[in-house]
Design a protein around this motif. Structure first.
Motif, PDB file in Angstrom:
ATOM      1  N   LEU A   9       0.812  -1.209   0.000  1.00  0.00           N
ATOM      2  CA  LEU A   9       0.000   0.000   0.000  1.00  0.00           C
ATOM      3  C   LEU A   9       0.851   1.268   0.000  1.00  0.00           C
ATOM      4  N   ALA A  10       0.647   2.079  -1.026  1.00  0.00           N
ATOM      5  CA  ALA A  10       1.300   3.394  -1.129  1.00  0.00           C
ATOM      6  C   ALA A  10       0.286   4.472  -0.802  1.00  0.00           C
ATOM      7  N   ARG A  11       0.665   5.387   0.045  1.00  0.00           N
ATOM      8  CA  ARG A  11      -0.206   6.498   0.424  1.00  0.00           C
ATOM      9  C   ARG A  11       0.247   7.754  -0.332  1.00  0.00           C
ATOM     10  N   ILE A  12      -0.684   8.410  -0.997  1.00  0.00           N
ATOM     11  CA  ILE A  12      -0.391   9.657  -1.696  1.00  0.00           C
ATOM     12  C   ILE A  12      -1.188  10.773  -1.037  1.00  0.00           C
ATOM     13  N   GLU A  13      -0.490  11.808  -0.591  1.00  0.00           N
ATOM     14  CA  GLU A  13      -1.133  12.937   0.065  1.00  0.00           C
ATOM     15  C   GLU A  13      -0.827  14.228  -0.696  1.00  0.00           C
ATOM     16  N   CYS A  14      -1.811  15.107  -0.757  1.00  0.00           N
ATOM     17  CA  CYS A  14      -1.644  16.405  -1.410  1.00  0.00           C
ATOM     18  C   CYS A  14      -2.113  17.502  -0.454  1.00  0.00           C
ATOM     19  N   ARG A  15      -1.297  18.538  -0.340  1.00  0.00           N
ATOM     20  CA  ARG A  15      -1.670  19.700   0.458  1.00  0.00           C
ATOM     21  C   ARG A  15      -1.734  20.916  -0.464  1.00  0.00           C
ATOM     22  N   TYR A  16      -2.904  21.512  -0.525  1.00  0.00           N
ATOM     23  CA  TYR A  16      -3.094  22.712  -1.341  1.00  0.00           C
ATOM     24  C   TYR A  16      -3.085  23.920  -0.420  1.00  0.00           C
ATOM     25  N   GLY A  17      -2.100  24.805  -0.618  1.00  0.00           N
ATOM     26  CA  GLY A  17      -1.951  25.966   0.244  1.00  0.00           C
ATOM     27  C   GLY A  17      -2.728  27.173  -0.235  1.00  0.00           C
ATOM     28  N   ARG A  18      -2.654  28.217   0.558  1.00  0.00           N
ATOM     29  CA  ARG A  18      -3.432  29.433   0.302  1.00  0.00           C
ATOM     30  C   ARG A  18      -3.133  30.045  -1.063  1.00  0.00           C
ATOM     31  N   ASP A  19      -1.846  30.099  -1.422  1.00  0.00           N
ATOM     32  CA  ASP A  19      -1.481  30.720  -2.700  1.00  0.00           C
ATOM     33  C   ASP A  19      -2.076  29.971  -3.879  1.00  0.00           C
ATOM     34  N   TRP A  20      -2.038  28.635  -3.801  1.00  0.00           N
ATOM     35  CA  TRP A  20      -2.600  27.853  -4.909  1.00  0.00           C
ATOM     36  C   TRP A  20      -4.115  28.000  -4.942  1.00  0.00           C
ATOM     37  N   LEU A  21      -4.757  27.965  -3.787  1.00  0.00           N
ATOM     38  CA  LEU A  21      -6.217  28.084  -3.721  1.00  0.00           C
ATOM     39  C   LEU A  21      -6.681  29.413  -4.300  1.00  0.00           C
ATOM     40  N   ARG A  22      -5.924  30.473  -4.018  1.00  0.00           N
ATOM     41  CA  ARG A  22      -6.284  31.778  -4.549  1.00  0.00           C
ATOM     42  C   ARG A  22      -6.208  31.769  -6.071  1.00  0.00           C
ATOM     43  N   GLY A  23      -5.104  31.236  -6.608  1.00  0.00           N
ATOM     44  CA  GLY A  23      -4.931  31.188  -8.057  1.00  0.00           C
ATOM     45  C   GLY A  23      -5.954  30.312  -8.754  1.00  0.00           C
ATOM     46  N   ALA A  24      -6.422  29.278  -8.044  1.00  0.00           N
ATOM     47  CA  ALA A  24      -7.396  28.361  -8.630  1.00  0.00           C
ATOM     48  C   ALA A  24      -8.836  28.810  -8.426  1.00  0.00           C
ATOM     49  N   GLY A  25      -8.998  29.943  -7.747  1.00  0.00           N
ATOM     50  CA  GLY A  25     -10.355  30.426  -7.496  1.00  0.00           C
ATOM     51  C   GLY A  25     -11.083  29.639  -6.427  1.00  0.00           C
TER      52      GLY A  25
END
Length: 223
Positions: free
Chosen positions: A100-116
């Motif tokens: 089992l491989a675990r993949i985690e992603c953290r989306y920060g404030r700067d990315w969230l702003r750019g992505a709307g």
């Protein structure tokens, strides 16, 4: 609320974390997969390996991805702290058995702003799932890896020496050379009698990831 040159009414999202578990089929396949992932490059983010974890954009303020073997993380961080070590140990053993491989992603404030997606009202489950799948797609590609498990320890040693450009005939006796040449050729597609390291057309081992389904006895964490 003001956020730089942006203004929002209502609540805003500072960070979003998403994760998923994928099965590689076995612990040895997981090892090969982690080696493969460590060599991957994602667009505009740095790849870095620290102990058992591969990071993409580890110091980024926008997006951080990490991939790691879940059974190792459980044994290192949860087993000794648990009130039920037998159960936690069983979970770790199961994770190892399915690779089992675990993949985690953290989306920060700067990315969230750019992505709307900075305003909470713009965040939807469908949008997050779609983005998550798109971002981790390069990590889920099938891995082609030579399966050397069918070679003996000596044969693997001879093969590694050959791939490193060493003169095999000067390292082993002639009977040993020809005794193992056929098997190495069948398994790897390489003919160690050829002075140029040239691979023949053989079908490599393919590691295909699938979404991991927990065993029936698994207990979901209480919220």
């Amino acid at each position: 609320m003001s956020d730089g040159s942006f203004c929002y009414s209502g609540s805003v999202v500072t960070r979003i974390d998403l994760c998923s578990n994928f099965s590689t089929g076995s612990e040895s396949a997981l090892s090969d997969y982690m080696y493969h992932v460590a060599g991957r490059k994602l667009d505009r983010v740095e790849t870095r390996k620290k102990r058992n974890t591969v990071y993409f954009g580890r110091d980024s303020r926008k997006r951080i991805f990490k991939v790691y073997p879940k059974h190792v993380e459980i044994r290192e961080n949860h087993l000794k702290k648990s009130d039920d070590p037998d159960y936690i140990g069983a979970v770790a053993d199961w994770c190892a058995s399915v690779g089992l491989a675990r993949i985690e992603c953290r989306y920060g404030r700067d990315w969230l702003r750019g992505a709307g997606l900075r305003a909470s009202g713009s965040v939807t489950h469908e949008r997050l799932v779609s983005q998550f799948k798109e971002d981790i797609a390069p990590m889920l590609e099938e891995v082609e890896k030579l399966d050397l498990s069918k070679l003996s320890v000596l044969e693997r040693g001879i093969f590694v020496m050959y791939c490193n450009g060493m003169d095999i005939r000067s390292q082993v006796s002639q009977p040993t050379f020809y005794r193992h040449r056929k098997k190495i050729k069948e398994v790897t597609g390489y003919d160690i009698a050829n002075d140029n390291v040239t691979r023949l057309d053989v079908k490599p081992r393919v590691i295909e990831l699938s979404v991991a389904v927990p065993p029936p006895w698994y207990r979901k964490a209480q919220m």
